[in-house]
Design a protein around this motif. Structure first.
Motif, PDB file in Angstrom:
ATOM      1  N   ARG A 190       5.831  11.211   2.225  1.00 56.83           N
ATOM      2  CA  ARG A 190       6.179  10.987   3.636  1.00 56.83           C
ATOM      3  C   ARG A 190       5.409   9.784   4.188  1.00 56.83           C
ATOM      4  O   ARG A 190       5.984   8.917   4.844  1.00 56.83           O
ATOM      5  N   LEU A 191       4.122   9.719   3.918  1.00 55.77           N
ATOM      6  CA  LEU A 191       3.298   8.609   4.411  1.00 55.77           C
ATOM      7  C   LEU A 191       3.712   7.284   3.767  1.00 55.77           C
ATOM      8  O   LEU A 191       3.889   6.267   4.449  1.00 55.77           O
ATOM      9  N   GLY A 192       3.868   7.287   2.448  1.00 53.06           N
ATOM     10  CA  GLY A 192       4.264   6.061   1.748  1.00 53.06           C
ATOM     11  C   GLY A 192       5.631   5.570   2.164  1.00 53.06           C
ATOM     12  O   GLY A 192       5.845   4.376   2.356  1.00 53.06           O
ATOM     13  N   GLY A 193       6.586   6.502   2.299  1.00 49.26           N
ATOM     14  CA  GLY A 193       7.926   6.123   2.735  1.00 49.26           C
ATOM     15  C   GLY A 193       7.923   5.562   4.141  1.00 49.26           C
ATOM     16  O   GLY A 193       8.606   4.582   4.434  1.00 49.26           O
ATOM     17  N   ALA A 194       7.144   6.198   5.023  1.00 47.81           N
ATOM     18  CA  ALA A 194       7.061   5.699   6.398  1.00 47.81           C
ATOM     19  C   ALA A 194       6.425   4.314   6.445  1.00 47.81           C
ATOM     20  O   ALA A 194       6.856   3.456   7.228  1.00 47.81           O
ATOM     21  N   MET A 195       5.422   4.083   5.601  1.00 52.57           N
ATOM     22  CA  MET A 195       4.785   2.761   5.567  1.00 52.57           C
ATOM     23  C   MET A 195       5.760   1.690   5.087  1.00 52.57           C
ATOM     24  O   MET A 195       5.802   0.584   5.638  1.00 52.57           O
ATOM     25  N   MET A 196       6.557   2.025   4.085  1.00 48.76           N
ATOM     26  CA  MET A 196       7.511   1.043   3.568  1.00 48.76           C
ATOM     27  C   MET A 196       8.629   0.763   4.569  1.00 48.76           C
ATOM     28  O   MET A 196       9.038  -0.390   4.744  1.00 48.76           O
ATOM     29  N   ALA A 221       0.836  -1.201   0.000  1.00 49.87           N
ATOM     30  CA  ALA A 221       0.000   0.000   0.000  1.00 49.87           C
ATOM     31  C   ALA A 221       0.871   1.252   0.000  1.00 49.87           C
ATOM     32  O   ALA A 221       0.586   2.222  -0.707  1.00 49.87           O
ATOM     33  N   GLY A 222       1.950   1.236   0.770  1.00 46.25           N
ATOM     34  CA  GLY A 222       2.866   2.369   0.814  1.00 46.25           C
ATOM     35  C   GLY A 222       3.536   2.627  -0.520  1.00 46.25           C
ATOM     36  O   GLY A 222       3.799   3.782  -0.881  1.00 46.25           O
ATOM     37  N   SER A 223       3.803   1.565  -1.280  1.00 44.97           N
ATOM     38  CA  SER A 223       4.447   1.754  -2.584  1.00 44.97           C
ATOM     39  C   SER A 223       3.536   2.464  -3.569  1.00 44.97           C
ATOM     40  O   SER A 223       4.017   3.140  -4.481  1.00 44.97           O
ATOM     41  N   PHE A 224       2.222   2.324  -3.407  1.00 49.45           N
ATOM     42  CA  PHE A 224       1.293   3.041  -4.276  1.00 49.45           C
ATOM     43  C   PHE A 224       1.010   4.440  -3.759  1.00 49.45           C
ATOM     44  O   PHE A 224       0.762   5.357  -4.536  1.00 49.45           O
ATOM     45  N   ILE A 225       1.037   4.629  -2.460  1.00 47.44           N
ATOM     46  CA  ILE A 225       0.761   5.934  -1.862  1.00 47.44           C
ATOM     47  C   ILE A 225       1.942   6.887  -2.049  1.00 47.44           C
ATOM     48  O   ILE A 225       1.749   8.104  -2.104  1.00 47.44           O
ATOM     49  N   VAL A 226       3.150   6.353  -2.188  1.00 45.19           N
ATOM     50  CA  VAL A 226       4.360   7.180  -2.190  1.00 45.19           C
ATOM     51  C   VAL A 226       4.385   8.200  -3.324  1.00 45.19           C
ATOM     52  O   VAL A 226       5.005   9.256  -3.192  1.00 45.19           O
TER      53      VAL A 226
END
Length: 124
Positions: free
Chosen positions: A77-83, A67-72
């Motif tokens: 910031r959110l996508g990177g933090a998720m990954m 999910a983070g890879s698609f949000i990035v």
């Protein structure tokens, strides 16, 4: 160029998104392999309930990384933090098979966070 691609419905993925996607896809694939094929857990000499719970946790965290890879691309910031969180969480897996997904997720997340910080400092 970029706006025309978005208008046409083409999704442009940056390097950090691609690294995160590959890491998450490999993490999901490895987790499912360990859960579905019992010979893999026997080869790793781990057949305990705790091992399977760690593998399920890695599966869920790989989904977070996906999910983070698609949000990035929209919210770096959110996508990177998720990954990065998915990479840190997947380190709890005992298997050496998760080394490549962990590295790919961590590098993709760190690139996203560093690029976001650089872009924020340039705007100021």
């Amino acid at each position: 160029m970029k706006e025309n691609a978005y208008k046409k419905g083409v999704f442009i993925m940056k390097v950090e998104g691609l690294l995160g996607f590959l890491g998450a896809a490999l993490g999901i694939g490895f987790s499912l392999m360990v859960l579905v094929i019992p010979d893999i857990s026997q080869a790793l000499e781990e057949e305990s309930f705790f091992f399977y719970m760690l593998t399920i946790g890695s599966l869920v965290l790989s989904g977070v990384g996906l999910a983070g890879s698609f949000i990035v691309s929209h919210k770096p910031r959110l996508g990177g933090a998720m990954m990065v969180a998915a990479a840190i969480g997947c380190t709890m897996s005992i298997s050496i098979m998760f080394l490549l997904p962990i590295v790919l997720l961590a590098v993709g997340g760190l690139i996203a966070l560093i690029n976001y910080e650089e872009a924020a400092s340039v705007e100021e």
